[in-house]
Design a protein around this motif. Structure first.
Motif, PDB file in Angstrom:
ATOM      1  N   HIS A  45       0.873  -1.178   0.000  1.00 23.95           N
ATOM      2  CA  HIS A  45       0.000   0.000   0.000  1.00 23.95           C
ATOM      3  C   HIS A  45       0.908   1.225   0.000  1.00 23.95           C
ATOM      4  CE1 HIS A  45      -3.830   2.166   1.236  1.00 23.95           C
ATOM      5  NE2 HIS A  45      -2.892   3.110   1.236  1.00 23.95           N
ATOM      6  N   SER A  46       0.857   1.972  -1.080  1.00 18.91           N
ATOM      7  CA  SER A  46       1.673   3.180  -1.194  1.00 18.91           C
ATOM      8  C   SER A  46       0.850   4.247  -1.890  1.00 18.91           C
ATOM      9  CB  SER A  46       2.965   2.893  -1.971  1.00 18.91           C
ATOM     10  OG  SER A  46       3.822   4.009  -1.971  1.00 18.91           O
ATOM     11  N   ASP A  47       0.320   5.179  -1.124  1.00 13.67           N
ATOM     12  CA  ASP A  47      -0.490   6.242  -1.705  1.00 13.67           C
ATOM     13  C   ASP A  47       0.326   7.060  -2.703  1.00 13.67           C
ATOM     14  OD1 ASP A  47      -2.535   5.485  -0.022  1.00 13.67           O
ATOM     15  OD2 ASP A  47      -2.235   7.120   1.413  1.00 13.67           O
ATOM     16  N   LEU A  48      -0.306   7.358  -3.828  1.00 13.91           N
ATOM     17  CA  LEU A  48       0.325   8.267  -4.795  1.00 13.91           C
ATOM     18  C   LEU A  48       0.478   9.662  -4.204  1.00 13.91           C
ATOM     19  CD1 LEU A  48      -1.259   7.608  -8.304  1.00 13.91           C
ATOM     20  CD2 LEU A  48       1.174   7.835  -7.805  1.00 13.91           C
ATOM     21  N   GLY A  49      -0.557  10.109  -3.536  1.00 15.84           N
ATOM     22  CA  GLY A  49      -0.548  11.454  -2.976  1.00 15.84           C
ATOM     23  C   GLY A  49      -1.917  11.810  -2.460  1.00 15.84           C
ATOM     24  N   ASN A  50      -2.311  13.054  -2.586  1.00 20.28           N
ATOM     25  CA  ASN A  50      -3.593  13.527  -2.088  1.00 20.28           C
ATOM     26  C   ASN A  50      -4.109  14.617  -3.021  1.00 20.28           C
ATOM     27  OD1 ASN A  50      -2.195  16.028  -1.107  1.00 20.28           O
ATOM     28  ND2 ASN A  50      -1.278  14.545   0.305  1.00 20.28           N
ATOM     29  N   ASN A  51      -5.275  15.141  -2.728  1.00 19.54           N
ATOM     30  CA  ASN A  51      -5.885  16.123  -3.626  1.00 19.54           C
ATOM     31  C   ASN A  51      -5.070  17.398  -3.751  1.00 19.54           C
ATOM     32  OD1 ASN A  51      -8.014  14.424  -4.206  1.00 19.54           O
ATOM     33  ND2 ASN A  51      -9.344  15.271  -2.622  1.00 19.54           N
ATOM     34  N   LEU A  58       4.876   9.506  -4.940  1.00 19.32           N
ATOM     35  CA  LEU A  58       5.218   8.645  -6.068  1.00 19.32           C
ATOM     36  C   LEU A  58       6.686   8.241  -6.051  1.00 19.32           C
ATOM     37  CD1 LEU A  58       4.622   7.246  -8.752  1.00 19.32           C
ATOM     38  CD2 LEU A  58       4.846   9.480  -9.891  1.00 19.32           C
ATOM     39  N   HIS A  59       7.559   9.120  -5.570  1.00 17.19           N
ATOM     40  CA  HIS A  59       8.988   8.822  -5.568  1.00 17.19           C
ATOM     41  C   HIS A  59       9.319   7.591  -4.716  1.00 17.19           C
ATOM     42  CE1 HIS A  59       8.530  11.061  -1.794  1.00 17.19           C
ATOM     43  NE2 HIS A  59       9.710  10.583  -1.425  1.00 17.19           N
ATOM     44  N   HIS A  92      -3.343   9.748 -14.173  1.00 19.98           N
ATOM     45  CA  HIS A  92      -3.124   8.524 -13.395  1.00 19.98           C
ATOM     46  C   HIS A  92      -2.766   7.353 -14.304  1.00 19.98           C
ATOM     47  CE1 HIS A  92      -4.724   4.865 -11.213  1.00 19.98           C
ATOM     48  NE2 HIS A  92      -3.745   5.289 -10.434  1.00 19.98           N
ATOM     49  N   ILE A  93      -3.523   7.190 -15.374  1.00 23.64           N
ATOM     50  CA  ILE A  93      -3.278   6.084 -16.302  1.00 23.64           C
ATOM     51  C   ILE A  93      -1.896   6.210 -16.935  1.00 23.64           C
ATOM     52  CG2 ILE A  93      -3.995   5.113 -18.522  1.00 23.64           C
ATOM     53  CD1 ILE A  93      -6.913   5.723 -17.655  1.00 23.64           C
ATOM     54  N   GLN A  94      -1.503   7.415 -17.277  1.00 18.72           N
ATOM     55  CA  GLN A  94      -0.194   7.606 -17.881  1.00 18.72           C
ATOM     56  C   GLN A  94       0.927   7.208 -16.932  1.00 18.72           C
ATOM     57  OE1 GLN A  94       0.340   8.245 -21.025  1.00 18.72           O
ATOM     58  NE2 GLN A  94       2.554   8.063 -20.727  1.00 18.72           N
ATOM     59  N   ILE A  95       0.804   7.542 -15.668  1.00 17.61           N
ATOM     60  CA  ILE A  95       1.815   7.135 -14.683  1.00 17.61           C
ATOM     61  C   ILE A  95       1.866   5.620 -14.583  1.00 17.61           C
ATOM     62  CG2 ILE A  95       2.372   7.133 -12.219  1.00 17.61           C
ATOM     63  CD1 ILE A  95       1.236   9.995 -12.114  1.00 17.61           C
ATOM     64  N   MET A  96       0.704   4.988 -14.530  1.00 22.94           N
ATOM     65  CA  MET A  96       0.662   3.528 -14.447  1.00 22.94           C
ATOM     66  C   MET A  96       1.311   2.896 -15.679  1.00 22.94           C
ATOM     67  SD  MET A  96      -0.765   2.873 -11.503  1.00 22.94           S
ATOM     68  CE  MET A  96       0.004   4.395 -10.897  1.00 22.94           C
ATOM     69  N   LYS A  97       1.020   3.432 -16.863  1.00 21.14           N
ATOM     70  CA  LYS A  97       1.599   2.887 -18.091  1.00 21.14           C
ATOM     71  C   LYS A  97       3.123   2.997 -18.081  1.00 21.14           C
ATOM     72  CE  LYS A  97      -2.148   3.622 -21.437  1.00 21.14           C
ATOM     73  NZ  LYS A  97      -2.545   4.360 -22.677  1.00 21.14           N
ATOM     74  N   GLN A  98       3.626   4.140 -17.666  1.00 22.20           N
ATOM     75  CA  GLN A  98       5.070   4.337 -17.634  1.00 22.20           C
ATOM     76  C   GLN A  98       5.754   3.315 -16.725  1.00 22.20           C
ATOM     77  OE1 GLN A  98       5.403   8.433 -16.415  1.00 22.20           O
ATOM     78  NE2 GLN A  98       5.053   9.243 -18.484  1.00 22.20           N
TER      79      GLN A  98
END
Length: 360
Positions: free
Chosen positions: A204-210, A217-218, A251-257
């Motif tokens: 479980h690693s949150d990407l971030g928040n609003n 992400l790092h 979000h999808i672009q980060i996942m794809k990368q």
């Protein structure tokens, strides 16, 4: 078959008997002859790759009862997660959000209880993958000793590690200590053991928040960069209740990368937050379906159900249905790999094959 607008003749969980009939044993002649008919069979996933048999605190749903939920709903394979962080035994809380300021600290207790239950009850008709959920990723030196203890007491039983928290913002008020870059470097000894055993690790690693959508992400990038040969499962694709406004395209672009760069990364589609906040929005479901269709071998399903005694079968059934709604929009290959479990089987090295999808 047209994947969009697909309707199932049988919905909910009324299809259990039909599902069992259509799933012959792996390796049997019938396995090559029978197929899964998406027009008449349900869309709910037959594996639950993210299921907590133990709560944060208080009384749990009895083990046999939880297994019964799986059987009744047609789930044939499930991961047995505990909860790696326990509320104090003298706390009246069952959920950490109800008790800000109360410590939620890593513990081996739930893993031991789960293992003892598996030994005692020896479930039939449902295949369970026992998972180590105790690791404190901010204290990596303690992890190998915990692994040795569990392996000594329950030799050969544990097949998975996780869900473990790298950064989980929701429990920061409960004195959760996120791991930092230095801690991640210190994971090397236990990550080596996981590689040697072929054990997946659900993080479980949150990407971030609003306010800062990619604030953390790092941390996941560092994990993937440092341990590219480990089977890493990213819980909830990094999304959370703290991150509800991220642009799906971003979000999808980060996942794809990350999927392109790290072949051993798998996305975990558990938790109804994904459906409620992202997939269900107009025009968004199709974007995520296109994404999963482009990466059909890189995701597993799950409910993220937490078996606290204030819940029952109806709650589990609803969680399974909600987290499975994305399956209706998937193309046949992604549906077979995700909903029918082929990716889960491959991740664990299970010698079982999901049925092919019937041709129109």
């Amino acid at each position: 078959m047209n994947r969009l607008g697909r309707k199932s003749v049988i919905s909910g969980t009324a299809w259990v008997a039909a599902t069992i009939v259509l799933w012959p044993s792996a390796g049997s002649a019938a396995a090559d002859e029978r197929c899964f008919d998406r027009e008449t069979q349900p869309y709910t996933s037959v594996v639950d790759g993210h299921l907590h048999f133990r709560p944060f605190g208080g009384e749990a749903v009895p083990f046999k009862e939880t297994v019964g939920y799986l059987k009744k709903s047609g789930v044939r394979h499930a991961s047995v997660f505990g909860i790696g962080q326990k509320l104090p035994v003298d706390s009246s809380c069952t959920y950490y959000l109800d008790c800000p300021g109360t410590s939620v600290l890593p513990s081996l207790k739930n893993d031991v209880v789960n293992a003892e239950n598996v030994v005692e009850f020896k479930p039939k008709d449902v295949d369970l993958a026992l998972s180590m959920t105790f690791p404190d990723l901010a204290d990596p030196k303690s992890v190998p000793d915990g692994m040795r203890m569990l392996d000594k007491e329950f030799p050969g039983m544990f097949q998975w590690m996780g869900e473990v928290n790298l950064i989980k913002q929701a429990i920061l008020p409960n004195r959760h200590e996120p791991a930092d870059i230095g801690d991640i470097r210190g994971w090397a000894p236990f990550m080596k053991r996981l590689r040697e055993r072929g054990m997946p690790l659900t993080i479980h690693s949150d990407l971030g928040n609003n306010q800062r959508p990619t604030q953390y992400l790092h941390l996941m990038r560092e994990v993937l960069k440092r341990y590219p040969d480990n089977k890493i499962v990213w819980a909830h694709m990094g999304l959370s209740k703290e991150l509800t406004t991220m642009a799906p395209d971003r979000h999808i672009q980060i996942m794809k990368q990350l999927l392109d760069k790290y072949p051993n990364l798998t996305l975990d589609l558990s938790w109804r937050v994904l459906e409620d906040v992202y997939f269900s929005k107009p025009g968004v479901r199709e974007k995520y379906a296109d994404f999963f269709d482009a990466y059909p071998e890189r995701a597993i399903p799950g409910t993220d159900f937490v078996a606290s005694r204030d819940k029952n079968y109806e709650v589990y059934k609803k969680e399974l249905e909600v987290t499975s709604r994305i399956n209706k929009a998937l193309g046949d290959k992604a549906f077979r790999n995700i909903a029918l479990g082929q990716n889960y089987f491959d991740l664990l090295g299970i010698k079982e094959t999901a049925p092919p999808i019937c041709k129109a």
